[in-house]
Each structure stands twice: as structure tokens, then as C-alpha cells.
Design a protein around this motif. Structure first.
Motif, mmCIF file in Angstrom:
data_model
loop_
_atom_site.group_PDB
_atom_site.id
_atom_site.type_symbol
_atom_site.label_atom_id
_atom_site.label_comp_id
_atom_site.label_asym_id
_atom_site.label_seq_id
_atom_site.Cartn_x
_atom_site.Cartn_y
_atom_site.Cartn_z
ATOM 1 N N CYS A 77 -40.442 50.012 -37.403
ATOM 2 C CA CYS A 77 -41.158 50.721 -36.344
ATOM 3 C C CYS A 77 -42.653 50.870 -36.620
ATOM 4 N N SER A 78 -43.117 50.357 -37.748
ATOM 5 C CA SER A 78 -44.560 50.322 -37.982
ATOM 6 C C SER A 78 -45.163 49.031 -37.443
ATOM 7 N N ASN A 79 -44.307 48.147 -36.931
ATOM 8 C CA ASN A 79 -44.744 46.825 -36.480
ATOM 9 C C ASN A 79 -44.573 46.715 -34.960
ATOM 10 N N LYS A 80 -45.681 46.685 -34.250
ATOM 11 C CA LYS A 80 -45.651 46.647 -32.783
ATOM 12 C C LYS A 80 -44.926 45.416 -32.267
ATOM 13 N N GLU A 81 -45.155 44.260 -32.881
ATOM 14 C CA GLU A 81 -44.532 43.019 -32.419
ATOM 15 C C GLU A 81 -43.011 43.084 -32.574
ATOM 16 N N GLU A 82 -42.535 43.656 -33.687
ATOM 17 C CA GLU A 82 -41.097 43.797 -33.883
ATOM 18 C C GLU A 82 -40.479 44.715 -32.827
ATOM 19 N N ILE A 83 -41.178 45.784 -32.505
ATOM 20 C CA ILE A 83 -40.687 46.731 -31.496
ATOM 21 C C ILE A 83 -40.553 46.044 -30.145
ATOM 22 N N TYR A 84 -41.605 45.345 -29.722
ATOM 23 C CA TYR A 84 -41.568 44.685 -28.417
ATOM 24 C C TYR A 84 -40.523 43.573 -28.386
ATOM 25 N N SER A 85 -40.393 42.830 -29.483
ATOM 26 C CA SER A 85 -39.406 41.756 -29.544
ATOM 27 C C SER A 85 -37.982 42.300 -29.454
ATOM 28 N N ALA A 86 -37.694 43.360 -30.222
ATOM 29 C CA ALA A 86 -36.365 43.970 -30.192
ATOM 30 C C ALA A 86 -36.084 44.587 -28.827
ATOM 31 N N ALA A 87 -37.103 45.180 -28.222
ATOM 32 C CA ALA A 87 -36.933 45.798 -26.899
ATOM 33 C C ALA A 87 -36.530 44.758 -25.861
ATOM 34 N N GLU A 88 -37.130 43.571 -25.928
ATOM 35 C CA GLU A 88 -36.776 42.508 -24.985
ATOM 36 C C GLU A 88 -35.331 42.065 -25.169
ATOM 37 N N LYS A 89 -34.882 41.996 -26.426
ATOM 38 C CA LYS A 89 -33.491 41.628 -26.699
ATOM 39 C C LYS A 89 -32.536 42.682 -26.156
ATOM 40 N N VAL A 90 -32.895 43.951 -26.322
ATOM 41 C CA VAL A 90 -32.053 45.036 -25.818
ATOM 42 C C VAL A 90 -31.929 44.943 -24.300
ATOM 43 N N LYS A 91 -33.054 44.777 -23.617
ATOM 44 C CA LYS A 91 -33.038 44.725 -22.153
ATOM 45 C C LYS A 91 -32.268 43.501 -21.646
ATOM 46 N N ARG A 92 -32.396 42.391 -22.362
ATOM 47 C CA ARG A 92 -31.734 41.155 -21.938
ATOM 48 C C ARG A 92 -30.234 41.176 -22.225
ATOM 49 N N ASP A 93 -29.846 41.656 -23.395
ATOM 50 C CA ASP A 93 -28.453 41.540 -23.833
ATOM 51 C C ASP A 93 -27.593 42.775 -23.551
ATOM 52 N N ILE A 94 -28.242 43.946 -23.432
ATOM 53 C CA ILE A 94 -27.466 45.181 -23.288
ATOM 54 C C ILE A 94 -27.733 45.876 -21.955
ATOM 55 N N GLY A 95 -28.997 45.965 -21.575
ATOM 56 C CA GLY A 95 -29.341 46.614 -20.310
ATOM 57 C C GLY A 95 -30.517 47.552 -20.482
ATOM 58 N N ASP A 96 -30.835 48.268 -19.411
ATOM 59 C CA ASP A 96 -31.965 49.192 -19.419
ATOM 60 C C ASP A 96 -31.616 50.475 -20.164
ATOM 61 N N VAL A 97 -32.448 50.825 -21.117
ATOM 62 C CA VAL A 97 -32.261 52.063 -21.871
ATOM 63 C C VAL A 97 -32.526 53.248 -20.946
ATOM 64 N N SER A 98 -31.585 54.193 -20.920
ATOM 65 C CA SER A 98 -31.758 55.368 -20.061
ATOM 66 C C SER A 98 -32.151 56.623 -20.845
#
Length: 300
Positions: free
Chosen positions: A94-115
Motif C-alpha cells: 500500500c506504499s506503492n500507488k501503481e500496485e494499488i491501482y493495478s490490484a484495484a483493476e483486477k478486483v473490479k474486473r474479476d470480482i465486482g465493484d467494491v461497496s
């Protein structure tokens, strides 16, 4: 004349708000259901993040668990699955902005919108400012506050589109009341509290009142985060009790969650007491913990 009418209306709202708050003291607040909600928790591999994950798992939420520690995050996920919840794990720094954005895209694509987004990950360096390394200061701000911006920017658009969701900021009593030898930590937590308040007001200004916000501000928690904390009167908090208080605050859409509640009294005294009286009160409370003090010559 318009200004006078607006002022009178403001007085009516203030009085009504006080009466409403008084009534709520005696009427239980209706708790919302989080069953089936996609809940993302950062720093879920240990401590408060892990126990908060368990609380959501008991309520059958769909969990997305982030942590830099693979072993820790897998242990948390396995325990959540035994409680009957679905749990997904992501190794994220979580100190790495690129890792956060990359993981977020995977979450949205594979799991759905975080509520429900729980920004829990945090780090601390207990030392006087001159003994704190520059890289420690930088990491403290990257994890404790900048990560809140990146995760929120990643998941807020879907919440805004639906006008629904909940963003949780895990801050600290140190975001309101400072102690020595935690300059970087307290500064980052002051920023976290400011982030919560500013975001709350911004969502209101945008007319997105369906998106709720909560901010947790506990005193010392017995997680090993800070070594051997002790005070004269304020008890060391057990993480399971803090997690239960946090989940209760989330379910009630509570804006600011102080643990223990009397921390709010300290904020009042901070505003009204003279400087000399505040210093005397600090000595009376006698807050101590293990810290590296290279220039003060002693531990606090």
C-alpha cells in the motif's frame, strides 16, 4: 432580511439536531445489513485488519483482503472461509500507488465493484524526529494517508454512480491528540482524519448522501504495533473489542468512532484549557511506550 431568515432557520436546525441526538441516546439505531456486500480491507493480514475481516465474514460479506504479507493474508482468508464467507486475497504494497491501482483493476474486473472500502493498513516508527529515518517518514505517509487517496480514487466512481457505498478510514486518537516520539505517525493520522472529514463534506456537496463515511480513532491497541504502551488511566485496548466497535459503527453509519468514547472529552479539554494546564494533564496521564530516542537521551 433573507440573511435573518436563514439565521433563524439555522437555529431551528441546531435545536432540532440536539433534540434528535438526545432521543437517539434512548432509541437503538437501526443497523444495516452487509450480507453479500463486497468489502475490501487493506492491511488484513494481521491485527485489527484481520479481526475486522472476521466481523464482516460473520455477516456473510464477500471479502477482498489486501496485505503485503502473503502468509498473514492467507491465514485471514482461510479463517473467513471457515466462517462461511467468500474471501479473495491480493498481495499489495500500500506504499506503492501503481500496485494499488493495478490490484484495484483486477478486483473490479474479476470480482465486482467494491461497496465497502476499509482503509486500515498502517505503519509506525516510534522515535524522536531526528532519529526517524527519511525513508520511514516517507513510508508512514505513503501507507497511512496517500494510500487512502489512491484506493478511494479507484473505487469511489462506482459508488458515485450508484450513490451507494461506505468508505472507512482507520485513523487514531493520535489524529486528534499528539504524543511525543510519534511525530510522523501523528501527522499522518491528523491527515487521515482530515481526509475523512473533507471527503464526507465533498460527498455531501455533490449530493451523494447515499455514500456513507466512518473514521475510527482508538487509543493504543494491543497488537504489537507500538511496543509496550502504557498510561496511568487509559486502558490498553484489545483488538477484538475494537473490531467489534468498528463494525458496530459501520453498521450504524457512525461518522466518528472514538475508542474508548471518553477520548472525545480530551478534544474538549484541548480546546478550552490553557497551555500550562494541558501540559500538566499530559504529565498526569503519563503516556509511555518504547521509543528510539537518539537525541533526548532516554526512552518514553
Amino acid at each position: 432580511m433573507n440573511a435573518l431568515l436563514e439565521f433563524l432557520w439555522l437555529l431551528v436546525i441546531v435545536i432540532y439536531s440536539y433534540v434528535e441526538s438526545l432521543v437517539k441516546l434512548f432509541i437503538p439505531v437501526k443497523r444495516k445489513s452487509v450480507s453479500g456486500e463486497i468489502v475490501l480491507i487493506t492491511g488484513a493480514g494481521h491485527g485489527l485488519g484481520r479481526l475486522t475481516s472476521y466481523e464482516f465474514a460473520k455477516r456473510q460479506s464477500k471479502l477482498v483482503l489486501w496485505d503485503i504479507n502473503k502468509h498473514g493474508i492467507e491465514e485471514t482468508a482461510e479463517a473467513c472461509r471457515k466462517l462461511g464467507a467468500t474471501a479473495y486475497t491480493f498481495i499489495v504494497d500500500c506504499s506503492n500507488k501503481e500496485e494499488i491501482y493495478s490490484a484495484a483493476e483486477k478486483v473490479k474486473r474479476d470480482i465486482g465493484d467494491v461497496s465497502i472500502l476499509v482503509n486500515n493498513a498502517g505503519v509506525v516508527a516510534a522515535a524522536d524526529l531526528l532519529s526517524t529515518q527519511d525513508k520511514q517518514i516517507q513510508k508512514t505517509f505513503e501507507v497511512n494517508i496517500l494510500a487512502h487517496h489512491w484506493t478511494t480514487k479507484a473505487f469511489l466512481p462506482a459508488m458515485i454512480k450508484k450513490d451507494s457505498g461506505h468508505i472507512v478510514t482507520v485513523a487514531s486518537a493520535g489524529g486528534h491528540i499528539v504524543v511525543p516520539f510519534l511525530v510522523s505517525y501523528c501527522s499522518s493520522k491528523f491527515a487521515a482524519v482530515g481526509f475523512h472529514k473533507s471527503l464526507t463534506q465533498e460527498l455531501s456537496a455533490l449530493g451523494k448522501d447515499g455514500i456513507k463515511t466512518s473514521c475510527l480513532c482508538p487509543v493504543f491497541i494491543n497488537t504489537g504495533f507500538i511496543k509496550h504502551p502504557r498510561t496511568r488511566f487509559v486502558p490498553l485496548l484489545e483488538p477484538d473489542k475494537v473490531a467489534k466497535t468498528l463494525i458496530d459503527g459501520i453498521l450504524c453509519n457512525q461518522k466518528m468512532i472514538f475508542v474508548p468514547p471518553f477520548v472525545k472529552c480530551s478534544l474538549f479539554f484541548e480546546r478550552i484549557l490553557p497551555e500550562r494546564a494541558l501540559r500538566a494533564m499530559e504529565k498526569f496521564l503519563n503516556v509511555q511506550f518504547d521509543a528510539v530516542v537518539g537525541y533526548g537521551g532516554k526512552e518514553n
